[in-house]
Write an enzyme that holds these catalytic residues in place. Structure first.
Site, PDB file in Angstrom:
ATOM      1  NE  ARG A 186      -3.566  -2.486   0.155  1.00  0.00           N
ATOM      2  CZ  ARG A 186      -3.153  -3.563  -0.553  1.00  0.00           C
ATOM      3  NH1 ARG A 186      -2.131  -3.489  -1.390  1.00  0.00           N
ATOM      4  NH2 ARG A 186      -3.806  -4.698  -0.454  1.00  0.00           N
ATOM      5  CB  SER A 236      -8.762  -1.785   4.882  1.00  0.00           C
ATOM      6  OG  SER A 236      -9.289  -2.975   4.369  1.00  0.00           O
ATOM      7  CD  GLU A 306      -5.215   0.366   3.010  1.00  0.00           C
ATOM      8  OE1 GLU A 306      -4.880  -0.600   3.730  1.00  0.00           O
ATOM      9  OE2 GLU A 306      -5.869   0.250   1.965  1.00  0.00           O
TER      10      GLU A 306
HETATM   11  C1  LIG Z   1     -15.654  -0.266  -0.320  1.00  0.00           C
HETATM   12  C2  LIG Z   1     -14.177  -0.124  -0.537  1.00  0.00           C
HETATM   13  C3  LIG Z   1     -13.406  -1.231  -0.784  1.00  0.00           C
HETATM   14  C4  LIG Z   1     -12.032  -1.109  -0.995  1.00  0.00           C
HETATM   15  N1  LIG Z   1     -11.273  -2.225  -1.236  1.00  0.00           N
HETATM   16  C5  LIG Z   1      -9.950  -2.114  -1.442  1.00  0.00           C
HETATM   17  C6  LIG Z   1      -9.149  -3.264  -1.704  1.00  0.00           C
HETATM   18  O1  LIG Z   1      -9.635  -4.392  -1.769  1.00  0.00           O
HETATM   19  N2  LIG Z   1      -7.819  -3.085  -1.891  1.00  0.00           N
HETATM   20  C7  LIG Z   1      -7.215  -1.862  -1.832  1.00  0.00           C
HETATM   21  O2  LIG Z   1      -6.003  -1.765  -2.042  1.00  0.00           O
HETATM   22  N3  LIG Z   1      -7.951  -0.741  -1.589  1.00  0.00           N
HETATM   23  C8  LIG Z   1      -9.292  -0.833  -1.399  1.00  0.00           C
HETATM   24  N4  LIG Z   1     -10.026   0.288  -1.153  1.00  0.00           N
HETATM   25  C9  LIG Z   1      -9.352   1.600  -1.037  1.00  0.00           C
HETATM   26  C10 LIG Z   1      -9.185   2.387  -2.346  1.00  0.00           C
HETATM   27  O3  LIG Z   1     -10.179   2.041  -3.304  1.00  0.00           O
HETATM   28  C11 LIG Z   1      -7.797   2.194  -2.953  1.00  0.00           C
HETATM   29  O4  LIG Z   1      -6.779   2.626  -2.063  1.00  0.00           O
HETATM   30  C12 LIG Z   1      -7.620   2.949  -4.272  1.00  0.00           C
HETATM   31  O5  LIG Z   1      -6.375   2.605  -4.821  1.00  0.00           O
HETATM   32  C13 LIG Z   1      -7.679   4.472  -4.107  1.00  0.00           C
HETATM   33  O6  LIG Z   1      -7.840   5.033  -5.404  1.00  0.00           O
HETATM   34  P1  LIG Z   1      -8.560   6.442  -5.625  1.00  0.00           P
HETATM   35  O7  LIG Z   1      -8.529   6.713  -7.071  1.00  0.00           O
HETATM   36  O8  LIG Z   1      -9.878   6.446  -4.984  1.00  0.00           O
HETATM   37  O9  LIG Z   1      -7.552   7.409  -4.877  1.00  0.00           O
HETATM   38  P2  LIG Z   1      -7.905   8.602  -3.888  1.00  0.00           P
HETATM   39  O10 LIG Z   1      -8.550   8.044  -2.674  1.00  0.00           O
HETATM   40  O11 LIG Z   1      -8.603   9.676  -4.616  1.00  0.00           O
HETATM   41  O12 LIG Z   1      -6.440   9.096  -3.525  1.00  0.00           O
HETATM   42  C14 LIG Z   1      -5.563   8.297  -2.749  1.00  0.00           C
HETATM   43  C15 LIG Z   1      -4.165   8.898  -2.862  1.00  0.00           C
HETATM   44  O13 LIG Z   1      -3.712   8.706  -4.204  1.00  0.00           O
HETATM   45  C16 LIG Z   1      -3.291   9.941  -4.759  1.00  0.00           C
HETATM   46  N5  LIG Z   1      -3.595   9.918  -6.195  1.00  0.00           N
HETATM   47  C17 LIG Z   1      -4.777   9.628  -6.785  1.00  0.00           C
HETATM   48  N6  LIG Z   1      -4.648   9.694  -8.117  1.00  0.00           N
HETATM   49  C18 LIG Z   1      -3.374  10.063  -8.380  1.00  0.00           C
HETATM   50  C19 LIG Z   1      -2.623  10.295  -9.569  1.00  0.00           C
HETATM   51  N7  LIG Z   1      -3.161  10.187 -10.782  1.00  0.00           N
HETATM   52  N8  LIG Z   1      -1.321  10.662  -9.447  1.00  0.00           N
HETATM   53  C20 LIG Z   1      -0.748  10.800  -8.224  1.00  0.00           C
HETATM   54  N9  LIG Z   1      -1.396  10.574  -7.073  1.00  0.00           N
HETATM   55  C21 LIG Z   1      -2.690  10.205  -7.148  1.00  0.00           C
HETATM   56  C22 LIG Z   1      -4.094  10.995  -4.036  1.00  0.00           C
HETATM   57  O14 LIG Z   1      -3.440  12.254  -4.105  1.00  0.00           O
HETATM   58  C23 LIG Z   1      -4.148  10.416  -2.633  1.00  0.00           C
HETATM   59  O15 LIG Z   1      -2.990  10.750  -1.899  1.00  0.00           O
HETATM   60  C24 LIG Z   1     -11.417   0.184  -0.957  1.00  0.00           C
HETATM   61  C25 LIG Z   1     -12.215   1.319  -0.733  1.00  0.00           C
HETATM   62  C26 LIG Z   1     -13.587   1.174  -0.528  1.00  0.00           C
HETATM   63  C27 LIG Z   1     -14.416   2.405  -0.318  1.00  0.00           C
END
Ligand SMILES: Cc1cc2nc3c(=O)[nH]c(=O)nc-3n(C[C@H](O)[C@H](O)[C@H](O)COP(=O)(O)OP(=O)(O)OC[C@H]3O[C@@H](n4cnc5c(N)ncnc54)[C@H](O)[C@@H]3O)c2cc1C
Length: 311
Positions: A186, A236, A306
């Site tokens: 992560r 999580s 996380e």
């Molecule tokens: C119901 C649910 C289930 C989930 N299950 C999982 C799972 O099974 N496994 C898992 O790993 N995660 C899970 N997650 C968490 C989440 O979906 C992941 O961490 C995902 O990778 C976050 O992506 P995001 O686009 O939403 O990023 P955001 O939440 O919008 O951003 C997260 C971070 O990434 C950075 N970021 C985003 N896009 C970019 C970019 N293009 N360039 C540089 N930095 C960037 C942001 O600045 C921020 O610091 C879950 C979340 C939910 C709500």
């Protein structure tokens, strides 16, 4: 942010992008899976690399802070909102392309950072390539997924990632290899460098579609069975501690259902903090702190969040 500053920003942004992509005072609760967060002073959707580069330049010229938001599924936005510019990726960042290698039947799939992980895994299924099944059901974007090295059910993006196209904070565009990306549990180098992820290339093997689909359906079934998908959350809340599970430690500390205001430790999966009833960011932060303290007292393990806090 001063009104004067906002109007200068509006003027400058209107020169580089379509007005339909500019939103002053945009509530972040609309853009986070927690459904929490006050307004961003300014919110802009960049449709291509030039717009992103110009947007960053303007923020620097005007000395305002900025934050690139993916799908907002791993962030907790502050109740007071964000006194700066929230950037999102749209347009060209939603494209996927494929280059098949006829010699060994593999394929290089390049996905824009704005593509949803589930959409990318569906694309791989449609084309008949394996390696991204686990990503089906993770609600984040490819950019956020690479940033976090998202993973589930024994797989993570790092497994098939070949390279990442990034924009450095100074606007320079470069290709970063998987090794250079320093992907860990992560985490990735992008947490430290402040580079913007524009796209990622994944190397996948050809595979029959039926078992790929079966695997994806099985993961979906497990998510529905185990996770509180009916309530807003950010997945999580804590990283998995070495040799243990956050949910198990939280449950053992008697914290299932523990509540502050409208935020609670999920009854269904103790690793999730859920927004049960108009929770504030302060409620969620209080639950996080209480859980960390009580789990530490009970087991000696200090849980690491996380979820990323956006202030
Ligand atoms: C119901 C649910 C289930 C989930 N299950 C999982 C799972 O099974 N496994 C898992 O790993 N995660 C899970 N997650 C968490 C989440 O979906 C992941 O961490 C995902 O990778 C976050 O992506 P995001 O686009 O939403 O990023 P955001 O939440 O919008 O951003 C997260 C971070 O990434 C950075 N970021 C985003 N896009 C970019 C970019 N293009 N360039 C540089 N930095 C960037 C942001 O600045 C921020 O610091 C879950 C979340 C939910 C709500």
């Amino acid at each position: 942010m001063l009104l004067n500053k906002k109007s200068v920003l509006t003027e400058k942004f209107a020169e580089i992008m379509d007005l339909k992509n500019l939103f002053p005072d945009e509530p972040l609760s609309r853009h986070t899976s927690f459904r929490i967060g006050g307004p961003a002073a300014f919110y802009a959707i960049c449709e291509n690399e030039t717009e992103l580069k110009d947007a960053i330049r303007i923020c620097k010229e005007e000395n305002v802070k900025f934050f690139l938001l993916g799908n907002g599924t791993n962030v907790l936005a502050a109740d007071e909102g964000y006194d700066g510019v929230i950037l999102r990726l749209g347009g060209d960042f939603n494209l996927i392309s494929i280059r098949e290698d006829i010699n060994d039947g593999s394929a290089f799939i390049t996905s824009g950072a704005g593509v949803a992980l589930t959409q990318l895994s569906m694309y791989a299924l449609k084309k008949g390539f394996t390696g991204l099944e686990f990503a089906h059901g993770i609600p984040g974007s490819v950019g956020g997924g690479i940033f976090m090295n998202a993973g589930a059910y024994g797989g993570e993006l790092n497994d098939t990632l070949v390279s990442v196209k990034v924009m450095a904070p100074d606007g320079e565009i470069k290709e970063v290899t998987k090794e250079e990306a320093e992907m860990g549990y992560r985490t990735s180098r992008f947490e430290k460098t402040g580079e913007f992820i524009l796209s990622g290339t994944f190397h996948l093997k050809v595979y029959p579609r039926i078992p790929i689909r079966t695997m994806m359906e099985e993961y979906k079934r497990r998510r529905i069975e185990k996770q509180p998908l009916d309530l807003p959350s950010a997945g999580s809340a804590f990283k998995r501690p070495e040799g243990n599970f956050a949910g198990k430690l939280i449950e053992e500390a008697g914290l299932k259902g523990f509540k502050v205001g409208g935020a609670a430790v999920s009854e269904k999966h103790a690793g999730f903090i859920v927004n049960t009833d108009n929770a504030t960011a302060a409620d969620v932060e209080a639950v996080i702190e209480n859980v960390r303290e009580k789990v530490y007292k009970n087991s000696g393990v200090m849980l690491e969040p996380e979820i990323r806090i956006l202030k």
